[in-house]
Design a protein around this motif. Structure first.
Motif, PDB file in Angstrom:
ATOM      1  N   PRO A 119       2.034 -20.817  41.699  1.00  0.00           N
ATOM      2  CA  PRO A 119       2.337 -21.927  40.693  1.00  0.00           C
ATOM      3  C   PRO A 119       3.308 -21.510  39.604  1.00  0.00           C
ATOM      4  O   PRO A 119       4.208 -22.546  39.261  1.00  0.00           O
ATOM      5  N   VAL A 120       3.010 -20.618  38.946  1.00  0.00           N
ATOM      6  CA  VAL A 120       3.705 -20.339  37.694  1.00  0.00           C
ATOM      7  C   VAL A 120       4.876 -19.381  38.046  1.00  0.00           C
ATOM      8  O   VAL A 120       5.039 -18.072  37.522  1.00  0.00           O
ATOM      9  N   ALA A 121       5.697 -19.755  38.970  1.00  0.00           N
ATOM     10  CA  ALA A 121       6.564 -18.754  39.618  1.00  0.00           C
ATOM     11  C   ALA A 121       7.552 -18.131  38.733  1.00  0.00           C
ATOM     12  O   ALA A 121       7.661 -16.871  38.725  1.00  0.00           O
ATOM     13  N   VAL A 122       8.237 -18.757  37.786  1.00  0.00           N
ATOM     14  CA  VAL A 122       9.366 -18.212  37.200  1.00  0.00           C
ATOM     15  C   VAL A 122       8.503 -17.196  36.068  1.00  0.00           C
ATOM     16  O   VAL A 122       9.045 -16.143  35.987  1.00  0.00           O
ATOM     17  N   GLN A 123       7.421 -17.567  35.393  1.00  0.00           N
ATOM     18  CA  GLN A 123       6.887 -16.499  34.478  1.00  0.00           C
ATOM     19  C   GLN A 123       6.390 -15.501  35.124  1.00  0.00           C
ATOM     20  O   GLN A 123       6.309 -14.377  34.785  1.00  0.00           O
ATOM     21  N   ALA A 124       5.806 -15.701  36.230  1.00  0.00           N
ATOM     22  CA  ALA A 124       5.328 -14.430  37.207  1.00  0.00           C
ATOM     23  C   ALA A 124       6.353 -13.609  37.385  1.00  0.00           C
ATOM     24  O   ALA A 124       6.257 -12.410  37.465  1.00  0.00           O
ATOM     25  N   GLN A 125       7.589 -14.064  37.746  1.00  0.00           N
ATOM     26  CA  GLN A 125       8.511 -13.414  38.451  1.00  0.00           C
ATOM     27  C   GLN A 125       9.065 -12.411  37.187  1.00  0.00           C
ATOM     28  O   GLN A 125       9.188 -11.184  37.326  1.00  0.00           O
ATOM     29  N   VAL A 126       9.209 -13.006  36.016  1.00  0.00           N
ATOM     30  CA  VAL A 126       9.696 -12.124  34.658  1.00  0.00           C
ATOM     31  C   VAL A 126       8.790 -11.126  34.427  1.00  0.00           C
ATOM     32  O   VAL A 126       8.958  -9.891  34.483  1.00  0.00           O
ATOM     33  N   ILE A 127       7.343 -11.408  34.646  1.00  0.00           N
ATOM     34  CA  ILE A 127       6.350 -10.364  33.955  1.00  0.00           C
ATOM     35  C   ILE A 127       6.354  -9.309  35.248  1.00  0.00           C
ATOM     36  O   ILE A 127       6.389  -8.030  34.634  1.00  0.00           O
ATOM     37  N   ILE A 128       6.259  -9.639  36.311  1.00  0.00           N
ATOM     38  CA  ILE A 128       6.049  -8.771  37.306  1.00  0.00           C
ATOM     39  C   ILE A 128       7.373  -7.855  37.501  1.00  0.00           C
ATOM     40  O   ILE A 128       7.087  -6.676  37.822  1.00  0.00           O
ATOM     41  N   SER A 129       8.377  -8.609  37.306  1.00  0.00           N
ATOM     42  CA  SER A 129       9.725  -7.662  37.191  1.00  0.00           C
ATOM     43  C   SER A 129       9.737  -6.389  36.354  1.00  0.00           C
ATOM     44  O   SER A 129       9.944  -5.334  36.610  1.00  0.00           O
ATOM     45  N   LEU A 130       9.309  -6.768  35.199  1.00  0.00           N
ATOM     46  CA  LEU A 130       9.063  -5.581  34.089  1.00  0.00           C
ATOM     47  C   LEU A 130       7.965  -4.981  34.224  1.00  0.00           C
ATOM     48  O   LEU A 130       8.071  -3.567  34.035  1.00  0.00           O
ATOM     49  N   VAL A 131       6.952  -5.175  35.044  1.00  0.00           N
ATOM     50  CA  VAL A 131       5.908  -4.291  35.304  1.00  0.00           C
ATOM     51  C   VAL A 131       6.289  -3.470  36.315  1.00  0.00           C
ATOM     52  O   VAL A 131       5.932  -2.154  36.290  1.00  0.00           O
ATOM     53  N   PHE A 132       6.559  -3.998  37.507  1.00  0.00           N
ATOM     54  CA  PHE A 132       6.929  -3.303  38.651  1.00  0.00           C
ATOM     55  C   PHE A 132       8.223  -2.695  39.203  1.00  0.00           C
ATOM     56  O   PHE A 132       8.530  -2.284  40.150  1.00  0.00           O
ATOM     57  N   GLY A 133       9.317  -3.194  37.934  1.00  0.00           N
ATOM     58  CA  GLY A 133      10.601  -2.937  38.456  1.00  0.00           C
ATOM     59  C   GLY A 133      10.855  -1.611  38.839  1.00  0.00           C
ATOM     60  O   GLY A 133      11.397  -1.190  39.813  1.00  0.00           O
ATOM     61  N   GLU A 134      10.352  -0.401  38.216  1.00  0.00           N
ATOM     62  CA  GLU A 134      10.365   0.852  38.432  1.00  0.00           C
ATOM     63  C   GLU A 134      10.093   1.285  39.807  1.00  0.00           C
ATOM     64  O   GLU A 134      10.489   1.905  40.609  1.00  0.00           O
ATOM     65  N   ALA A 135       8.661   0.740  40.155  1.00  0.00           N
ATOM     66  CA  ALA A 135       7.967   1.125  41.313  1.00  0.00           C
ATOM     67  C   ALA A 135       8.946   0.394  42.462  1.00  0.00           C
ATOM     68  O   ALA A 135       8.852   1.016  43.518  1.00  0.00           O
ATOM     69  N   LEU A 136       9.388  -0.847  42.450  1.00  0.00           N
ATOM     70  CA  LEU A 136      10.296  -1.240  43.631  1.00  0.00           C
ATOM     71  C   LEU A 136      11.599  -0.820  43.604  1.00  0.00           C
ATOM     72  O   LEU A 136      12.123  -1.113  44.621  1.00  0.00           O
ATOM     73  N   ASN A 137      12.043   0.118  42.983  1.00  0.00           N
ATOM     74  CA  ASN A 137      13.271   0.612  43.259  1.00  0.00           C
ATOM     75  C   ASN A 137      13.118   2.039  43.838  1.00  0.00           C
ATOM     76  O   ASN A 137      12.012   2.972  43.520  1.00  0.00           O
ATOM     77  N   SER A 138      14.133   2.706  44.522  1.00  0.00           N
ATOM     78  CA  SER A 138      13.966   4.080  45.000  1.00  0.00           C
ATOM     79  C   SER A 138      15.313   4.167  45.495  1.00  0.00           C
ATOM     80  O   SER A 138      16.322   3.594  45.105  1.00  0.00           O
ATOM     81  N   ASP A 139      15.664   5.444  46.163  1.00  0.00           N
ATOM     82  CA  ASP A 139      16.710   5.827  46.518  1.00  0.00           C
ATOM     83  C   ASP A 139      17.452   4.985  47.664  1.00  0.00           C
ATOM     84  O   ASP A 139      18.749   4.867  47.812  1.00  0.00           O
ATOM     85  N   LYS A 140      16.535   3.919  48.406  1.00  0.00           N
ATOM     86  CA  LYS A 140      17.117   3.146  49.705  1.00  0.00           C
ATOM     87  C   LYS A 140      17.161   1.819  49.044  1.00  0.00           C
ATOM     88  O   LYS A 140      17.608   0.998  49.717  1.00  0.00           O
ATOM     89  N   ILE A 141      16.383   1.615  48.123  1.00  0.00           N
ATOM     90  CA  ILE A 141      15.883   0.042  47.656  1.00  0.00           C
ATOM     91  C   ILE A 141      16.411  -0.190  46.081  1.00  0.00           C
ATOM     92  O   ILE A 141      16.046   0.467  45.179  1.00  0.00           O
ATOM     93  N   GLY A 184      16.117 -16.184  40.522  1.00  0.00           N
ATOM     94  CA  GLY A 184      15.283 -15.320  41.593  1.00  0.00           C
ATOM     95  C   GLY A 184      15.397 -13.786  41.419  1.00  0.00           C
ATOM     96  O   GLY A 184      15.653 -13.534  40.446  1.00  0.00           O
ATOM     97  N   PHE A 185      15.100 -13.464  42.272  1.00  0.00           N
ATOM     98  CA  PHE A 185      15.121 -11.682  42.400  1.00  0.00           C
ATOM     99  C   PHE A 185      15.685 -11.417  43.862  1.00  0.00           C
ATOM    100  O   PHE A 185      15.861 -12.247  44.706  1.00  0.00           O
ATOM    101  N   TYR A 186      16.098 -10.164  43.657  1.00  0.00           N
ATOM    102  CA  TYR A 186      16.730  -9.377  44.806  1.00  0.00           C
ATOM    103  C   TYR A 186      16.469  -8.136  45.469  1.00  0.00           C
ATOM    104  O   TYR A 186      15.709  -7.537  44.395  1.00  0.00           O
ATOM    105  N   PHE A 187      16.742  -7.754  46.657  1.00  0.00           N
ATOM    106  CA  PHE A 187      16.577  -6.501  47.001  1.00  0.00           C
ATOM    107  C   PHE A 187      17.818  -6.155  47.794  1.00  0.00           C
ATOM    108  O   PHE A 187      18.484  -7.001  48.684  1.00  0.00           O
ATOM    109  N   HIS A 188      18.424  -4.986  47.487  1.00  0.00           N
ATOM    110  CA  HIS A 188      19.578  -4.193  48.354  1.00  0.00           C
ATOM    111  C   HIS A 188      18.916  -3.321  49.013  1.00  0.00           C
ATOM    112  O   HIS A 188      18.534  -2.352  48.298  1.00  0.00           O
TER     113      HIS A 188
END
Length: 240
Positions: free
Chosen positions: A17-39, A67-71
């Motif tokens: 329910p707190v989608a926007v706030q969660a998105q920003v927080i999780i992005s900052l916390v997990f941003g490095e982990a969600l990126n890789s050579d392929k993603i 929103g957020f995106y993945f390539h």
């Protein structure tokens, strides 16, 4: 498998329910982990102007979009582009009002205007093709989960503008679906770079539950993409 698991967990959390706030927080916390050579992972935000193409007397509605995106790298300069429009609306404005079943309200809004706002979680699934690692085009289907649709009645009164909002989710289907395509430009030739672009969504589904009253959404999006936690990137040497 670990990357897929993290993506799934991330998506579930963002849809809270707190989608926007969660998105920003999780992005900052997990941003490095969600990126890789392929993603490549990042935030995507801007504005969109939406229309209901099946209602001739409607006007475009301006909305904030976040929103957020993945390539996901497929081959050469080709990617699968996906993500979620977390804070996103479609709909239209400038329509004629209808009776609310209350004489007092009808007297106020009979000469007013109606805005139909339809919040949607959109998930694009696009083929993303880059040229010289700067310009890119993308196209594909886009699926949407509709929630909390409202009609907003507005009218001018001698003592100021007034509005009245009524929920109409029972009149709207839960699923929207259509096609999206667009063009963008990356600021740097690095593989992961801030980019700007424009996409157009054309709805293929009539989302109205009311007989003989059709609602087909369309929207043009102007956005900025910002990779999160990408670290230092080597410049791409692929040329087309």
């Amino acid at each position: 498998m670990k990357v897929i698991y993290k993506v799934l967990v991330f998506t579930v959390l963002v849809f809270a329910p707190v989608a926007v706030q969660a998105q920003v927080i999780i992005s900052l916390v997990f941003g490095e982990a969600l990126n890789s050579d392929k993603i490549e992972f990042g935030l995507k935000g801007g504005m969109n102007r939406s229309y209901i193409s099946s209602i001739s007397n409607s006007e475009g509605l301006n909305n904030f979009d976040l929103g957020f995106y993945f390539h996901i790298h497929m081959m050469n300069n080709s990617y699968l582009s996906t993500g979620v429009h977390v804070k996103s609306n479609v709909g239209a404005t400038g329509m004629a009002t209808y009776s609310l079943g209350d004489p007092d309200l009808d007297a106020v809004f009979s000469q007013g205007t109606l805005t139909r706002k339809i919040p949607v979680f959109y998930v694009p699934i696009l083929w993303h093709q880059r040229f010289n690692n700067r310009w890119y085009i993308e196209a594909g289907p886009q699926l949407g989960l509709i929630h909390q649709s409202v009609n907003i009645f507005e009218a001018e009164q001698p003592d100021g503008d007034v509005s009245y909002t009524t929920k109409v989710q029972d009149e709207i289907k839960r699923i929207d679906m259509g096609l999206t395509g667009g063009i963008g430009y990356k600021f740097k030739q690095e593989i992961k770079s801030t980019a700007v672009g424009v996409n157009y969504y054309y709805g293929l589904v009539d989302v109205s539950k009311t007989p003989d009253f059709e609602i087909r959404n369309s929207s043009i999006y102007f956005y900025v993409k910002v990779p999160i936690g990408s670290g230092k990137e080597a410049k791409s040497t692929d040329k087309l």
